[in-house]
Design an enzyme around this catalytic site. Structure first.
Site, PDB file in Angstrom:
ATOM      1  N   THR A  83       5.613  -4.713  -4.136  1.00 55.15           N
ATOM      2  CA  THR A  83       5.844  -5.473  -2.912  1.00 55.15           C
ATOM      3  C   THR A  83       7.214  -5.604  -2.229  1.00 55.15           C
ATOM      4  O   THR A  83       8.184  -5.884  -3.179  1.00 55.15           O
ATOM      5  CB  THR A  83       4.915  -7.002  -3.199  1.00 55.15           C
ATOM      6  OG1 THR A  83       5.526  -8.022  -2.217  1.00 55.15           O
ATOM      7  CG2 THR A  83       5.548  -7.592  -4.704  1.00 55.15           C
ATOM      8  N   CYS A 196       6.261  -3.446   4.549  1.00 59.81           N
ATOM      9  CA  CYS A 196       5.258  -4.117   3.762  1.00 59.81           C
ATOM     10  C   CYS A 196       4.102  -2.942   3.364  1.00 59.81           C
ATOM     11  O   CYS A 196       3.782  -2.096   4.231  1.00 59.81           O
ATOM     12  CB  CYS A 196       4.458  -5.062   4.578  1.00 59.81           C
ATOM     13  SG  CYS A 196       3.145  -6.153   3.674  1.00 59.81           S
ATOM     14  N   THR A 197       3.856  -3.016   2.102  1.00 61.66           N
ATOM     15  CA  THR A 197       3.137  -1.855   1.681  1.00 61.66           C
ATOM     16  C   THR A 197       1.660  -1.752   2.307  1.00 61.66           C
ATOM     17  O   THR A 197       1.341  -0.465   2.765  1.00 61.66           O
ATOM     18  CB  THR A 197       2.870  -1.894   0.140  1.00 61.66           C
ATOM     19  OG1 THR A 197       3.773  -2.218  -0.609  1.00 61.66           O
ATOM     20  CG2 THR A 197       1.903  -0.561  -0.520  1.00 61.66           C
ATOM     21  N   GLU A 198       1.089  -2.764   2.661  1.00 64.72           N
ATOM     22  CA  GLU A 198      -0.139  -2.754   3.414  1.00 64.72           C
ATOM     23  C   GLU A 198      -0.207  -2.139   4.892  1.00 64.72           C
ATOM     24  O   GLU A 198      -0.977  -1.802   5.106  1.00 64.72           O
ATOM     25  CB  GLU A 198      -0.667  -4.252   3.686  1.00 64.72           C
ATOM     26  CG  GLU A 198      -1.389  -4.591   2.315  1.00 64.72           C
ATOM     27  CD  GLU A 198      -0.209  -5.493   1.398  1.00 64.72           C
ATOM     28  OE1 GLU A 198      -0.578  -6.161   0.505  1.00 64.72           O
ATOM     29  OE2 GLU A 198       0.917  -5.453   1.807  1.00 64.72           O
TER      30      GLU A 198
END
Length: 235
Positions: A83, A196-198
């Site tokens: 994250t 942000c990974t998402e």
């Protein structure tokens, strides 16, 4: 190959991306039925998200340090925090453990320095965009990260928490992200950090004509390079 320790679950949607990319890259590198040697501690994101919102970073830091200690005791050779936002507390992890910690912002900045980009737009949670911990880490490498304006930051943050972290991929939200990047390009942005990974679930390099820095993919590559180097030294 060395054992990679993952602190995940924030959200699990993004941790699944880490796990998939690690295994895809190992299969590409080694072929056959090879897969990544990974130990994962996946935390419950709901209480951590509440800590973020209330500013209780001290308790969140304790949880991350405890997770890292558990991974170290289990025998991992390096630790990845899956994250961007929680790298605000990276020092809690490094203070609690001796195993190498691969800092996501350092990995990202190194990749940017190898590209023509020097003023990339940072798309991330509100915490990462507005607080100094991430941008200052990039600045140490000579990277001046731009951030969207206040209204745009609200939309970027809302889409992450209310949609992407819940597995929702909305075309209207993708269009909003593309508009935000286009506005930044008009103001001098020469790259995009998917901080942000998402966000990688929504947009990718295919959507832009400027360099895109996928922090998750860069983090995975750094971990595998570390593991391969450590294995060769041990041989």
């Amino acid at each position: 190959m060395s054992t990679i320790g993952l602190i995940g679950g924030m959200s699990w949607e993004s941790t699944a991306v880490y796990y998939r990319l690690l295994n895809e890259r190992v299969r590409a590198l080694r072929g056959g039925l090879h897969s990544a040697d990974v130990l994962l501690h996946s935390l419950d994101f709901a209480p951590i998200a509440e800590m973020q919102a209330s500013g209780d970073w001290a308790t969140a830091g304790h949880l991350l340090a405890d997770s890292a200690i558990r991974l170290e005791r289990a025998g991992v050779n390096c630790i990845l925090l899956c994250t961007n936002t929680m790298h605000k507390l990276a020092d809690r992890i490094t203070a609690a453990t001796r195993v190498p910690f691969l800092h996501l912002a350092d990995v990202t900045a190194t990749a940017i320095r190898k590209s023509p980009s020097r003023r990339p737009l940072l798309l991330a949670t509100r915490f990462t965009m507005e607080q100094a911990f991430y941008r200052e880490r990039l600045a140490a490498f000579g990277v001046e990260a731009m951030v969207p304006d206040a209204e745009q930051r609200d939309d970027v943050h809302r889409i992450i928490y209310e949609e992407l972290c819940r597995g929702r991929i909305e075309p209207a939200s993708k269009a909003r992200y593309l508009d935000i990047v286009a506005a930044a390009v008009r103001q001098g942005a020469d790259g995009v950090i998917l901080g942000c990974t998402e966000i990688t679930l929504l947009v990718s390099q295919a959507d832009f004509d400027i360099p895109v820095f996928d922090t998750t993919a860069l983090h995975v590559e750094a971990a595998l390079n570390f593991g391969l180097e450590a294995a060769s030294q041990a041989a």
